[in-house]
Design an enzyme around this catalytic site. Structure first.
Site, PDB file in Angstrom:
ATOM      1  N   GLY A  35      89.825  -5.366 -57.397  1.00  0.00           N
ATOM      2  CA  GLY A  35      90.261  -5.674 -56.027  1.00  0.00           C
ATOM      3  C   GLY A  35      90.214  -7.420 -55.960  1.00  0.00           C
ATOM      4  O   GLY A  35      89.234  -7.933 -56.064  1.00  0.00           O
ATOM      5  N   ALA A  36      91.518  -8.055 -55.569  1.00  0.00           N
ATOM      6  CA  ALA A  36      91.393  -9.241 -55.208  1.00  0.00           C
ATOM      7  C   ALA A  36      92.080  -9.627 -53.965  1.00  0.00           C
ATOM      8  O   ALA A  36      92.807 -10.532 -53.686  1.00  0.00           O
ATOM      9  CB  ALA A  36      92.023 -10.129 -56.318  1.00  0.00           C
ATOM     10  N   ASN A  67      99.016 -12.174 -46.054  1.00  0.00           N
ATOM     11  CA  ASN A  67      97.616 -12.068 -46.521  1.00  0.00           C
ATOM     12  C   ASN A  67      97.053 -13.628 -46.152  1.00  0.00           C
ATOM     13  O   ASN A  67      95.765 -13.799 -46.282  1.00  0.00           O
ATOM     14  CB  ASN A  67      97.720 -11.906 -47.818  1.00  0.00           C
ATOM     15  CG  ASN A  67      97.889 -10.599 -48.218  1.00  0.00           C
ATOM     16  OD1 ASN A  67      98.959 -10.526 -49.456  1.00  0.00           O
ATOM     17  ND2 ASN A  67      97.863  -9.522 -47.729  1.00  0.00           N
ATOM     18  N   ASN A  69      96.285 -15.687 -43.893  1.00  0.00           N
ATOM     19  CA  ASN A  69      95.224 -15.924 -42.777  1.00  0.00           C
ATOM     20  C   ASN A  69      93.899 -15.285 -43.162  1.00  0.00           C
ATOM     21  O   ASN A  69      92.917 -15.486 -42.330  1.00  0.00           O
ATOM     22  CB  ASN A  69      95.754 -15.557 -41.506  1.00  0.00           C
ATOM     23  CG  ASN A  69      96.093 -14.192 -41.128  1.00  0.00           C
ATOM     24  OD1 ASN A  69      96.066 -13.543 -42.276  1.00  0.00           O
ATOM     25  ND2 ASN A  69      96.049 -13.799 -39.923  1.00  0.00           N
ATOM     26  N   ASP A 152      90.257  -1.418 -50.589  1.00  0.00           N
ATOM     27  CA  ASP A 152      90.469  -1.302 -49.364  1.00  0.00           C
ATOM     28  C   ASP A 152      91.146   0.248 -49.211  1.00  0.00           C
ATOM     29  O   ASP A 152      91.521   0.543 -48.121  1.00  0.00           O
ATOM     30  CB  ASP A 152      91.437  -2.200 -48.682  1.00  0.00           C
ATOM     31  CG  ASP A 152      92.915  -2.330 -49.194  1.00  0.00           C
ATOM     32  OD1 ASP A 152      93.061  -1.430 -50.407  1.00  0.00           O
ATOM     33  OD2 ASP A 152      93.623  -3.206 -48.701  1.00  0.00           O
ATOM     34  N   ASP A 155      91.119   6.175 -52.407  1.00  0.00           N
ATOM     35  CA  ASP A 155      91.570   6.766 -53.379  1.00  0.00           C
ATOM     36  C   ASP A 155      90.994   6.089 -54.540  1.00  0.00           C
ATOM     37  O   ASP A 155      90.344   6.537 -55.703  1.00  0.00           O
ATOM     38  CB  ASP A 155      92.964   7.089 -53.421  1.00  0.00           C
ATOM     39  CG  ASP A 155      93.277   7.814 -54.920  1.00  0.00           C
ATOM     40  OD1 ASP A 155      92.972   8.978 -54.782  1.00  0.00           O
ATOM     41  OD2 ASP A 155      94.237   7.420 -55.583  1.00  0.00           O
ATOM     42  N   ARG A 157      88.637   3.666 -54.620  1.00  0.00           N
ATOM     43  CA  ARG A 157      87.228   3.643 -54.724  1.00  0.00           C
ATOM     44  C   ARG A 157      86.548   4.856 -55.354  1.00  0.00           C
ATOM     45  O   ARG A 157      85.523   4.732 -56.275  1.00  0.00           O
ATOM     46  CB  ARG A 157      86.805   3.420 -53.519  1.00  0.00           C
ATOM     47  CG  ARG A 157      86.902   2.063 -53.043  1.00  0.00           C
ATOM     48  CD  ARG A 157      87.005   1.634 -51.462  1.00  0.00           C
ATOM     49  NE  ARG A 157      85.446   1.565 -50.842  1.00  0.00           N
ATOM     50  CZ  ARG A 157      85.270   1.546 -49.668  1.00  0.00           C
ATOM     51  NH1 ARG A 157      86.061   1.589 -48.670  1.00  0.00           N
ATOM     52  NH2 ARG A 157      84.016   1.074 -49.278  1.00  0.00           N
ATOM     53  N   CYS A 196      79.232  11.106 -51.953  1.00  0.00           N
ATOM     54  CA  CYS A 196      78.306  11.987 -51.580  1.00  0.00           C
ATOM     55  C   CYS A 196      78.381  12.549 -50.242  1.00  0.00           C
ATOM     56  O   CYS A 196      77.953  13.508 -49.779  1.00  0.00           O
ATOM     57  CB  CYS A 196      76.782  11.320 -51.654  1.00  0.00           C
ATOM     58  SG  CYS A 196      76.220  11.457 -53.457  1.00  0.00           S
ATOM     59  N   CYS A 208     104.404  -4.439 -46.380  1.00  0.00           N
ATOM     60  CA  CYS A 208     105.792  -4.218 -46.648  1.00  0.00           C
ATOM     61  C   CYS A 208     106.396  -2.961 -45.746  1.00  0.00           C
ATOM     62  O   CYS A 208     107.401  -2.823 -45.444  1.00  0.00           O
ATOM     63  CB  CYS A 208     106.221  -4.358 -47.897  1.00  0.00           C
ATOM     64  SG  CYS A 208     105.469  -3.047 -48.933  1.00  0.00           S
TER      65      CYS A 208
END
Ligand SMILES: [Zn+2]
Lengths: 722, 319
Positions: A35-36, A67, A69, A152, A155, A157, A196, A208
């Site tokens: 993730g970036a 993105n 701000n 974010d 799924d 994660r 868990c 979008c």
């Protein structure tokens, strides 16, 4: 003494804080950052400035205007480029030494290239960055020391969680929702994994979708709030704002900016009409003409009453001056769904009030959306519905729109910054206890019991300090693995669905992939009969044959009430025993028309257990009710005392209400998993959690910060914009 | 919010982190720093790059800060607060000091409080913060009477317009609260032992004060490359100071004091990120007057990962 070069001075400064051993471990550790975006940008900056040099970063997205701000590595000139690639280039300027060892992947972490071999990094791979020469001239990648999650959505994660469990990697996960957040350290067998605890519904909507392709009411509500900000609040902070020099400018921006100089109702309403026409008619028509929606399932249909076929500006102005349709009596109107015409009148009324009224006009540019501000909420309801009408999405009442609006949680840059900082500090703890690597050029590999010995914590970030200790940042001990977790403890899981109406395709797509995040499930019945498989060498003909069949009609006896199904996913090294319970809800498999039916058509895990329990309880209660009625009847006959009978009847009524309340509650909970968003239900999730967050009394984070019992996921975003 | 202006005195790593969070929120900033960029600054400060070494620190940061939000206004003063008259500081809603001398801190705190007393203006805020190694402390002063609003009114606590003709009835205003902040001088006069509550005296607070006292006595912070001799001076002076403040001599061990001295001037990026995030949020609360800001000292303990708010002086009435 020769003047010191920048890099040695920087190393000296770091070494003073970290000590020489840890400073070296930092330079040699190899990290995977997934993730970036909001957290990822902060994380990469912190890592590189801390001295980490070997980092691979994966991100699927490209950079959007909205993105800028929050994702501070990105600038206007980066819009449209891959986040991972730009983030890498920008942080490299902070530490040019990492030039050869910082690798960016513009890809989905669920892609097969990031399989378990990749996570383990033991396989001989093709030439490329990050490869090193090893024995016999073979190209070999280094092992990842740690995995850091900056994602974010649940799924992805979950997927990374499973990959880390399967490969024994320690993972540091971070998540934020508005002003609260958490950083959690996970390692198989040592601490609770990401799955868990069941997580409440989380919805993340790409920008979008909001700006161009909405298909749910909530998308329209988000858009409407942004429109409110654009028109009356901090315009440049709105998702819909466009700088004057934007490429492919929208038609509405110049209209929005041409606000009348003076006050006065008529000018305000005329301005309002032009803005509405630009937003809901002209801009959409132009986009359709440009072919923006050429590949869409259904092209949007601009709101006709604002277009040339409508009654026109003068007629609308006259209508507003006549007082329009007005609000209505009592609270009834909040439950009504407004017509398109009523929506236009409501919006024009807001323009008249905020732009036309001399007192309120002064605050233009400073209005902040607040769901409890009736005027703002009227605007958002009406704008939501006009937007929804264009895209064929069901309209919402004021009441329902308010429920959705109150539940939208924006991403907050400071929370992301804190979470990313905590992730690096947890990573340092782990490296501090890792043994020094031999030879020095190999990245440290971690001994078996690492994250507990290292003193890792679950870190909670809260908005308001509470409790005796008054903590804004609350560490707690790592939670132990949950024995009932189907991911890290191979526990079984219950599912309740209609086995006669739901197909295998439904089970695969909605339950296994949609709700349980399987990537490539194989389904086996009765121990040996494979009825579905995916991936390389899979029997596709069998899959095609079985997918449309109802579960009960599948080969090998089918899936029926109390069947146990084995689901394997080799790509995630995961096996699940799924206990199936049959239930028919009134109104077909989707349960339409049955108040108790889950909107998704199934119940899973804890919700399924609750439902099974509730069904048993309801049956028992029904029996008691019958008995009680018989008693009452007998008593009536016997005593003939009207007073006593009334008292008893009243008691019976209370009991019935209580039971109904219970059924309602379990239904609400039953919508967990990946249920459709439902304003009122989702609001409950947020309120419950905030309530806990501010009333917690103990310094220990399990009670405070809304993360008690059902806890760790309790503040999963319901809606995040990022 | 758009018209607010925040002054940053000092742009080392912590100053840069807070500044980033404030300008991303759309608030105008003014950068003030008299120092030149040194090679070691590059380690934790993301606005700076090798080519900036030798430039003034505020000027070197300017383009990077502006690029984060082209719509906010960014001003830059390559000098010290002492170069400006008192009237200069009245223009700022919040003053953030991350690299100030003790005397400068007291001056700016006094000026911010005076602004609050003068009619016609909302009170100014002053905030100063330092990280040392893994730990950090921050002092927050939002004036004698800071009036703010809670984030959200409790459900059902509001009435709503029946009939929204042109806006309908207004919702009840959210619950307001008033906070009285002590001045920096008052806070620093408190003997440390008085901070004992049902929890022990916070170690990070004592560490921060020991470094602050050293700086006052020696007219400068403890130097990063100091000799063993100076470290021992710091240790013995600190032991005296702990005694004078009612703490036992071993409250911090000699070993802890030596480590503290060695790390005193070192900033670590993730620590600055955590503390900068918290303080950025506190500044936004102060400016928007929404949400309850911390009263009045924030402590980050890098060993336990606790981020605590304590009141200094402690509240008079014991709970
Ligand atoms: Zn688990």
């Amino acid at each position: 003494m020769a003047p010191s070069s920048p890099s040695t001075s920087v190393d000296d400064a770091r070494t003073r804080v970290l000590g020489p051993t840890l400073a070296q471990a930092v330079r040699e550790a190899k990290l995977l950052v997934v993730g970036a975006g909001g957290i990822g940008c902060e994380l990469l900056k912190n890592l590189v400035l801390t001295g980490f040099e070997k980092i691979e970063v994966i991100d699927l997205d490209t950079i959007d205007v909205s993105n800028l701000n929050r994702q501070f590595l990105f600038r206007a000139e980066h819009v449209g480029q891959p986040k991972a690639v730009v983030a890498k280039e920008v942080v490299l300027r902070l530490n040019p030494r990492a030039a050869k060892t910082l690798v960016a992947h513009h890809a989905n972490v669920k892609d097969p290239q990031f399989n378990m071999e990749y996570f383990k990094q033991v396989k001989t791979l093709a030439r490329g960055n990050g490869l090193r020469e090893s024995h016999g001239g073979r190209k070999r990648r280094e092992q990842f020391t740690l995995v850091l999650n900056a994602l974010d959505n649940i799924d992805a994660r979950r997927h990374v969680n499973r990959m880390c469990l399967a490969t024994g990697k320690a993972m540091i996960d971070a998540g934020t929702m508005g002003y609260v957040g958490q950083v959690n350290v996970i390692k198989k067998g040592e601490a609770a994994c990401y799955e868990c605890e069941e997580k409440p519904v989380q919805k993340v909507y790409p920008i979008c979708t909001i700006r161009s392709t909405p298909d749910k009411p909530v998308h329209c509500v988000v858009w409407a709030k942004e429109a409110y900000k654009l028109l009356f609040g901090a315009a440049d902070a709105s998702l819909l704002y466009e700088a004057p020099d934007a490429p492919e400018p929208s038609l509405y921006m110049p209209v929005v900016l041409a606000r009348p100089e003076g006050e006065g109702m008529e000018a305000a309403v005329r301005y309002g009409f032009r803005v509405l026409k630009a937003l809901f008619y002209d801009e959409l028509s132009a986009r359709v003409d440009r072919g923006v929606y050429a590949r869409a399932r259904v092209a949007p249909c601009p709101v006709p009453c604002l277009g040339d076929e409508g009654k026109g500006e003068d007629a609308w102005v006259a209508l507003v001056e006549d007082g329009g349709e007005g609000g209505g009596e009592g609270q009834e109107w909040t439950r009504e769904v407004w017509t398109e015409e009523r929506c236009v009148l409501e919006l024009l009324g807001v323009f008249a009030a905020l732009v036309g009224d001399p007192g309120r006009r002064r605050d233009l540019g400073r209005y902040d959306f607040d769901k409890d501000d009736a005027l703002a909420m009227r605007f958002v309801t009406a704008a939501t519905n006009l937007r929804a009408a264009s895209f064929g999405i069901p309209a919402q009442s004021y009441h329902h729109a308010k429920g959705i609006a109150g539940n939208i949680v924006p991403a907050i840059a400071t929370t992301n910054a804190i979470a990313a900082g905590l992730q690096v500090l947890e990573a340092l703890k782990i490296l501090r206890t890792a043994p020094p690597s031999v030879p020095s050029s190999a990245p440290p590999s971690l001994p078996s019991s690492t994250i507990v010995d290292a003193g890792c914590r679950v870190n909670y970030i809260v908005r308001t300090y509470a409790g005796r200790k008054r903590l804004l940042l609350q560490p707690t001990k790592l939670h132990p693995p949950n024995p009932a977790c189907f991911v890290c403890n191979r526990s079984s899981l219950d599912v309740v669905l209609d086995t006669e109406a739901s197909t295998l395709g439904f089970l695969v797509e909605k339950v296994l992939k949609g709700s349980l995040s399987f990537a490539q499930p194989t389904i086996t019945l009765r121990g040996t009969s494979i009825i579905y498989e995916e991936g390389e060498d899979a029997d596709e003909a069998m899959a095609r044959r079985n997918l449309p069949l109802p579960l009960a009609s599948l080969p090998a006896g089918g899936i029926r009430d109390q069947s146990t199904v084995e689901v394997d996913d080799v790509s995630q090294d995961l096996t699940l025993q799924l206990h199936v319970y049959h239930k028919r809800w009134e109104g077909g498999p989707e349960g339409k028309g049955d108040a108790e039916a889950p909107p998704q058509g199934f119940l899973l895990g804890g919700s399924a257990k609750e439902a099974l329990k509730a069904a048993a309880a309801a049956a028992a209660a029904q029996a008691t009710e019958r008995q009680r009625a018989q008693h009452l009847y007998a008593a009536e006959e016997e005593v003939k005392s009207t007073l006593r009978v009334q008292v008893n009847r009243k008691r019976g009524g209370e009991a019935r209400e209580e039971r109904e309340g219970h059924v309602k509650r379990s239904r609400v909970e039953g919508r967990g998993g990946n249920g459709e968003e439902d304003g009122s239900r989702a609001v409950e999730v947020i309120e419950g959690e905030e309530g806990k967050g501010t009333t917690g009394t103990e310094g220990e984070g399990r009670e405070v910060g809304g993360m008690g019992d059902g806890g760790r996921g309790a503040f999963e975003p319901v809606v995040i914009l990022d | 919010m758009q018209e607010a202006r925040v002054l940053f005195c000092g742009l080392r790593a912590l100053g840069a982190e807070i500044c980033k969070n404030v300008i991303l929120a759309g608030i105008n900033v003014t950068l003030m720093d008299a120092e030149t960029v040194k090679p070691e600054d590059l380690g934790a400060q993301f606005f700076l790059r090798p080519e900036h070494v030798g430039m003034n620190r505020a000027e070197a940061c300017l383009p990077g800060v502006q690029a984060m939000n082209p719509l906010a206004s960014v001003a830059c003063h390559p000098s010290d607060p002492s170069a400006y008259p008192d009237s200069f500081f009245v223009d700022f809603d919040v003053i953030v000091g991350t690299d100030l001398t003790p005397a400068q801190m007291r001056r700016l705190d006094t000026l911010a409080r005076q602004r609050g007393k003068e009619g016609g203006r909302e009170g100014g805020g002053f905030l100063c913060a330092v990280t040392f190694g893994l730990h950090a402390w921050a002092f927050i002063d939002l004036g004698e009477s800071f009036i703010g609003r809670m984030d959200e009114a409790p459900e059902g606590g509001r009435t709503e317009g029946k009939n929204g003709e042109g806006g309908g009835a207004k919702p009840l205003p959210p619950r307001e609260f008033t906070l009285a902040y002590p001045s920096l001088s008052d806070a620093l006069a408190v003997p440390w032992s008085a901070l004992k509550s049902r929890f022990p005296v916070p170690r990070v607070f004592v560490m921060a004060r020991l470094l602050g006292l050293y700086e006052e006595r020696h007219s400068g912070p403890f130097p990063p490359n100091a000799t063993e001799e100076s470290v021992e001076v710091f240790v013995s002076e600190s032991q005296l100071a702990m005694g004078a403040n009612g703490l036992e001599a071993g409250f911090l061990s000699e070993e802890e004091l030596r480590a503290l001295a060695r790390q005193s001037q070192s900033e670590l990026s993730p620590v600055c990120a955590v503390v900068g995030g918290i303080l950025g949020q506190e500044i936004l609360k102060a400016i928007s007057r929404k949400g309850e800001p911390a009263l009045n000292v924030f402590l980050w303990d890098g060993a336990t990962h606790e981020g605590r708010v304590i009141a200094v002086p402690p509240p008079k009435e014991k709970e």
